[in-house]
Design an enzyme around this catalytic site. Structure first.
Site, PDB file in Angstrom:
ATOM      1  N   ARG A   1     -15.042  21.036  -2.212  1.00 15.70           N
ATOM      2  CA  ARG A   1     -14.043  20.677  -1.200  1.00 15.70           C
ATOM      3  C   ARG A   1     -14.513  21.171   0.167  1.00 15.70           C
ATOM      4  O   ARG A   1     -15.482  21.920   0.264  1.00 15.70           O
ATOM      5  CB  ARG A   1     -12.712  21.371  -1.525  1.00 15.70           C
ATOM      6  CG  ARG A   1     -12.854  22.892  -1.508  1.00 15.70           C
ATOM      7  CD  ARG A   1     -11.537  23.633  -1.552  1.00 15.70           C
ATOM      8  NE  ARG A   1     -11.724  25.042  -1.319  1.00 15.70           N
ATOM      9  CZ  ARG A   1     -12.043  25.963  -2.245  1.00 15.70           C
ATOM     10  NH1 ARG A   1     -12.215  25.596  -3.510  1.00 15.70           N
ATOM     11  NH2 ARG A   1     -12.188  27.225  -1.926  1.00 15.70           N
TER      12      ARG A   1
ATOM     13  N   GLU B   1     -20.551  30.024  -8.413  1.00 19.31           N
ATOM     14  CA  GLU B   1     -19.775  28.795  -8.585  1.00 19.31           C
ATOM     15  C   GLU B   1     -19.929  27.852  -7.405  1.00 19.31           C
ATOM     16  O   GLU B   1     -20.486  28.230  -6.367  1.00 19.31           O
ATOM     17  CB  GLU B   1     -18.296  29.104  -8.847  1.00 19.31           C
ATOM     18  CG  GLU B   1     -17.625  30.008  -7.852  1.00 19.31           C
ATOM     19  CD  GLU B   1     -16.234  30.460  -8.317  1.00 19.31           C
ATOM     20  OE1 GLU B   1     -15.267  29.922  -7.779  1.00 19.31           O
ATOM     21  OE2 GLU B   1     -16.115  31.335  -9.198  1.00 19.31           O
TER      22      GLU B   1
ATOM     23  N   GLY C   1     -12.689  31.479  -7.952  1.00 18.57           N
ATOM     24  CA  GLY C   1     -12.014  32.140  -6.838  1.00 18.57           C
ATOM     25  C   GLY C   1     -11.349  33.449  -7.221  1.00 18.57           C
ATOM     26  O   GLY C   1     -10.450  33.899  -6.539  1.00 18.57           O
ATOM     27  N   GLY C   2     -11.808  34.039  -8.336  1.00 14.23           N
ATOM     28  CA  GLY C   2     -11.290  35.353  -8.716  1.00 14.23           C
ATOM     29  C   GLY C   2     -10.095  35.313  -9.658  1.00 14.23           C
ATOM     30  O   GLY C   2      -9.616  36.347 -10.097  1.00 14.23           O
TER      31      GLY C   2
ATOM     32  N   LYS D   1     -14.822  35.927 -17.587  1.00 14.97           N
ATOM     33  CA  LYS D   1     -14.314  34.935 -16.630  1.00 14.97           C
ATOM     34  C   LYS D   1     -13.777  33.703 -17.348  1.00 14.97           C
ATOM     35  O   LYS D   1     -14.351  33.267 -18.343  1.00 14.97           O
ATOM     36  CB  LYS D   1     -15.437  34.490 -15.676  1.00 14.97           C
ATOM     37  CG  LYS D   1     -15.980  35.590 -14.773  1.00 14.97           C
ATOM     38  CD  LYS D   1     -17.000  35.024 -13.788  1.00 14.97           C
ATOM     39  CE  LYS D   1     -17.422  36.078 -12.790  1.00 14.97           C
ATOM     40  NZ  LYS D   1     -18.287  35.520 -11.732  1.00 14.97           N
TER      41      LYS D   1
ATOM     42  N   VAL E   1     -11.527  26.549   3.916  1.00 14.21           N
ATOM     43  CA  VAL E   1     -10.800  27.127   5.050  1.00 14.21           C
ATOM     44  C   VAL E   1     -11.792  27.576   6.131  1.00 14.21           C
ATOM     45  O   VAL E   1     -11.558  27.376   7.320  1.00 14.21           O
ATOM     46  CB  VAL E   1      -9.944  28.328   4.583  1.00 14.21           C
ATOM     47  CG1 VAL E   1      -9.294  29.020   5.770  1.00 14.21           C
ATOM     48  CG2 VAL E   1      -8.896  27.892   3.569  1.00 14.21           C
TER      49      VAL E   1
ATOM     50  N   PHE F   1     -21.537  42.445 -14.983  1.00 11.90           N
ATOM     51  CA  PHE F   1     -20.759  42.746 -13.781  1.00 11.90           C
ATOM     52  C   PHE F   1     -21.680  43.311 -12.702  1.00 11.90           C
ATOM     53  O   PHE F   1     -22.325  44.338 -12.910  1.00 11.90           O
ATOM     54  CB  PHE F   1     -19.638  43.734 -14.106  1.00 11.90           C
ATOM     55  CG  PHE F   1     -18.825  44.145 -12.911  1.00 11.90           C
ATOM     56  CD1 PHE F   1     -18.175  43.197 -12.139  1.00 11.90           C
ATOM     57  CD2 PHE F   1     -18.703  45.487 -12.555  1.00 11.90           C
ATOM     58  CE1 PHE F   1     -17.418  43.570 -11.028  1.00 11.90           C
ATOM     59  CE2 PHE F   1     -17.945  45.866 -11.445  1.00 11.90           C
ATOM     60  CZ  PHE F   1     -17.305  44.901 -10.682  1.00 11.90           C
TER      61      PHE F   1
ATOM     62  N   ARG G   1      -8.877  35.084   9.464  1.00 15.07           N
ATOM     63  CA  ARG G   1      -7.711  34.326   8.988  1.00 15.07           C
ATOM     64  C   ARG G   1      -6.483  35.157   9.305  1.00 15.07           C
ATOM     65  O   ARG G   1      -6.338  36.262   8.765  1.00 15.07           O
ATOM     66  CB  ARG G   1      -7.744  34.162   7.476  1.00 15.07           C
ATOM     67  CG  ARG G   1      -8.867  33.356   6.971  1.00 15.07           C
ATOM     68  CD  ARG G   1      -8.651  33.113   5.497  1.00 15.07           C
ATOM     69  NE  ARG G   1      -9.862  32.545   4.945  1.00 15.07           N
ATOM     70  CZ  ARG G   1      -9.929  31.927   3.776  1.00 15.07           C
ATOM     71  NH1 ARG G   1      -8.838  31.839   3.020  1.00 15.07           N
ATOM     72  NH2 ARG G   1     -11.058  31.438   3.346  1.00 15.07           N
TER      73      ARG G   1
HETATM   74  C1  MV4 Z   1     -18.422  38.522 -10.034  1.00 13.42           C
HETATM   75  C2  MV4 Z   1     -18.469  39.841  -9.539  1.00 13.42           C
HETATM   76  C3  MV4 Z   1     -19.345  40.709 -10.112  1.00 13.42           C
HETATM   77  N1  MV4 Z   1     -20.104  40.314 -11.125  1.00 13.42           N
HETATM   78  N2  MV4 Z   1     -19.208  38.168 -11.042  1.00 13.42           N
HETATM   79  C4  MV4 Z   1     -14.742  37.015  -7.409  1.00 13.42           C
HETATM   80  C5  MV4 Z   1     -14.449  35.626  -6.947  1.00 13.42           C
HETATM   81  C6  MV4 Z   1     -15.226  34.719  -7.820  1.00 13.42           C
HETATM   82  N3  MV4 Z   1     -15.702  33.595  -7.069  1.00 13.42           N
HETATM   83  C7  MV4 Z   1     -16.302  35.559  -8.379  1.00 13.42           C
HETATM   84  N4  MV4 Z   1     -15.982  36.920  -8.083  1.00 13.42           N
HETATM   85  C8  MV4 Z   1     -16.772  37.923  -8.509  1.00 13.42           C
HETATM   86  N5  MV4 Z   1     -17.610  37.600  -9.524  1.00 13.42           N
HETATM   87  C9  MV4 Z   1     -20.023  39.070 -11.579  1.00 13.42           C
HETATM   88  N6  MV4 Z   1     -20.773  38.714 -12.604  1.00 13.42           N
HETATM   89  C10 MV4 Z   1     -17.632  40.183  -8.499  1.00 13.42           C
HETATM   90  C11 MV4 Z   1     -16.763  39.239  -7.995  1.00 13.42           C
HETATM   91  C12 MV4 Z   1     -15.907  39.756  -6.980  1.00 13.42           C
HETATM   92  C13 MV4 Z   1     -15.937  39.306  -5.706  1.00 13.42           C
HETATM   93  C14 MV4 Z   1     -16.781  38.283  -5.366  1.00 13.42           C
HETATM   94  C15 MV4 Z   1     -16.802  37.816  -4.105  1.00 13.42           C
HETATM   95  C16 MV4 Z   1     -15.972  38.386  -3.149  1.00 13.42           C
HETATM   96  C17 MV4 Z   1     -15.129  39.400  -3.474  1.00 13.42           C
HETATM   97  C18 MV4 Z   1     -15.092  39.876  -4.754  1.00 13.42           C
HETATM   98  C19 MV4 Z   1     -14.239  40.915  -5.056  1.00 13.42           C
HETATM   99  C20 MV4 Z   1     -14.214  41.349  -6.325  1.00 13.42           C
HETATM  100  C21 MV4 Z   1     -15.031  40.783  -7.283  1.00 13.42           C
END
Ligand code: MV4
Length: 454
Positions: free
Chosen positions: A292, A288, A164-165, A158, A295, A202, A338
């Protein structure tokens, strides 16, 4: 309380902020780009100022233009809304320097939480569970490999400046990690001007749970429960709801208390959101903080009965929190769709242009936050959200039923929208039973495509 504020945003959130200000007797100054000259929020503001051409970088992201407008209009505060400058620590700092109150947390807090590796360290310090990961950013390929060995695959890479991805990569083995590390660094450098990356284990198919928090300048922090945002496609949220169908009251209290610990550790003042992942076993991990208003804030407004924009204005003007944790009562169930102007037949590409007919639904427990109207032309320059449709009912089944009815009733002609997809998701047995996770929409859509091709 402020007498006059400027809103550094557009569309439905500009309108949403104006509504609360009018009820509170606060004058509003709306800014707009040349692409938004016919926007509806401009009719509701007390004063309007054009801040530049259509591209965001020349208007809603243009700090000198916005500060000049604020000085000319003689406002006491600026509400940044979401997106654009909402989490820009430099902008918050410039506001301070100009003696304009930024409606949000302090610049130092925004900067600390904007660095996702630092936010992780703050959570660990506060004894809140984080996903097993690297100790801060990894500086070299060797360091990444050693950290990954210790954490175990699969690994997520990351960007420290991401969130936010954006700027994320999955590595399932060591060769993957090597290429992913360099690619993620280059991508982060190009996108954010900051190439630092960190590693996390992950978590496969997690649920996405976020807690709304409020903090005052005396250090009092409360949470307003969670929103479940697991229905997403490519990090675009499609459906949000509260409460989460996958949390027990015990879990809610525990994770909510953890969200409050993080906010206190970050000296968080104003409204914010603490994001967690929930794995298959029900374990939660901090990921995280969003510094703010979001939405999806209205989902929380419906189940708590609070006006979060009013709370933001009160906290920014220096008032103490007016309620305690025990005063927060979550009532019933709220769902938000949305509605984006996107074309599902062409990979959900934006579908801007003229909205010939726009007739929003109504009825018991239905709320529509929108800047749309019949004859509105959606500019191609900004995001494609045209409406937020919310339904509040005593229970989840009733909220889903009400939402399906309201989606049916919504007339939007001239542009393609996400409504057909949202109807299908709400009718899906996994969603109905609350058994969906963050991989649900993509798995479901992939299945639909392969069936169509048979
Ligand atoms: C992750 C995860 C799996 N493992 N972190 C995506 C948005 C960001 N805020 C963090 N995200 C993710 N972090 C770890 N260590 C999977 C996601 C993620 C995800 C998270 C929330 C909603 C949708 C998602 C879709 C794909 C991956």
């Amino acid at each position: 309380m402020f007498h006059r504020i400027l809103i550094a945003n557009r569309g439905e959130i500009a309108q949403r902020i104006i509504r609360t200000c009018r009820e509170m007797g606060i004058e509003t100054v709306a800014v707009y780009s040349q692409a938004d000259a016919d926007a509806i929020y401009l009719r509701q503001a007390d004063e309007t100022i054009c801040i530049g051409p259509a591209p965001g970088a020349q208007s809603y992201l243009n700090i000198p233009s916005i500060i000049a407008a604020a000085e000319v209009a003689d406002v006491e505060a600026i509400h940044p809304g979401y997106g654009f400058l909402a989490e820009n620590a430099h902008f918050a700092e410039v506001c301070n320097t100009c003696k304009i109150q930024f409606i949000g947390p302090e610049p130092e807090t925004i900067a600390a939480l904007g660095d996702k590796a630092r936010a992780r360290a703050i959570a660990m310090e506060a004894k809140v569970p984080v996903v097993p990961g690297s100790d801060g950013p990894v500086e070299s390929e060797d360091e990444a490999r050693e950290a990954a060995q210790r954490i175990g695959y699969p690994i997520m890479i990351k960007a420290a400046a991401g969130g936010g991805g954006r700027g994320m990569r999955i590595a399932r083995n060591e060769p993957n990690l090597k290429s992913g590390f360099h690619a993620a660094m280059a991508e982060a450098q190009a996108a954010f001007g900051d190439g630092r990356v960190y590693l996390e284990k992950f978590v496969e198919n997690p649920r996405h749970i976020e807690f709304q928090i409020l903090g005052d300048r005396e250090g009092n922090v409360i949470h307003l429960g969670e929103r479940d945002c697991s229905v997403q496609r490519r990090h675009q949220k499609l459906i949000e709801e509260a409460p989460s169908p996958s949390l027990t009251p015990r879990q809610r209290a525990k994770i909510g208390a953890d969200a409050v610990k993080i906010a206190k550790a970050a000296s968080y003042h104003n409204a914010g959101t603490v994001e967690f992942l929930l794995d298959g076993s029900g374990q939660h991990y901090f990921i995280e903080v969003n510094a703010r208003i979001q939405v999806e804030h209205a989902v929380t407004e419906l189940v708590t009965g609070l006006d979060l924009i009013e709370q933001q204005l009160r906290l920014a003007s220096g008032e103490k929190l007016s309620l305690r944790q025990k005063d927060v009562d979550i009532r019933g169930h709220a769902i938000q769709c949305r509605i984006n102007a996107e074309d599902p037949d062409h990979d959900f590409r934006p579908s801007p242009g003229l909205v010939d007919t726009f007739v929003p639904p109504g009825g018991p427990g239905v709320r529509v936050d929108t800047h749309g109207y019949s004859g509105y032309r959606i500019p191609p320059n900004y995001d494609s959200m045209v409406a937020k449709l919310l339904v509040h009912r005593p229970n989840r089944e009733g909220a889903i039923q009400g939402m399906l009815r309201a989606l049916d009733e919504f007339v939007i002609e001239g542009v393609k929208t996400t409504i057909p997809l949202q109807r299908r998701i709400l009718n899906h047995p996994d969603f109905r039973m609350g058994r969906h996770d963050t991989g649900f929409v993509e798995r479901y859509l992939a299945g639909a495509v392969s069936r169509d091709q048979e």
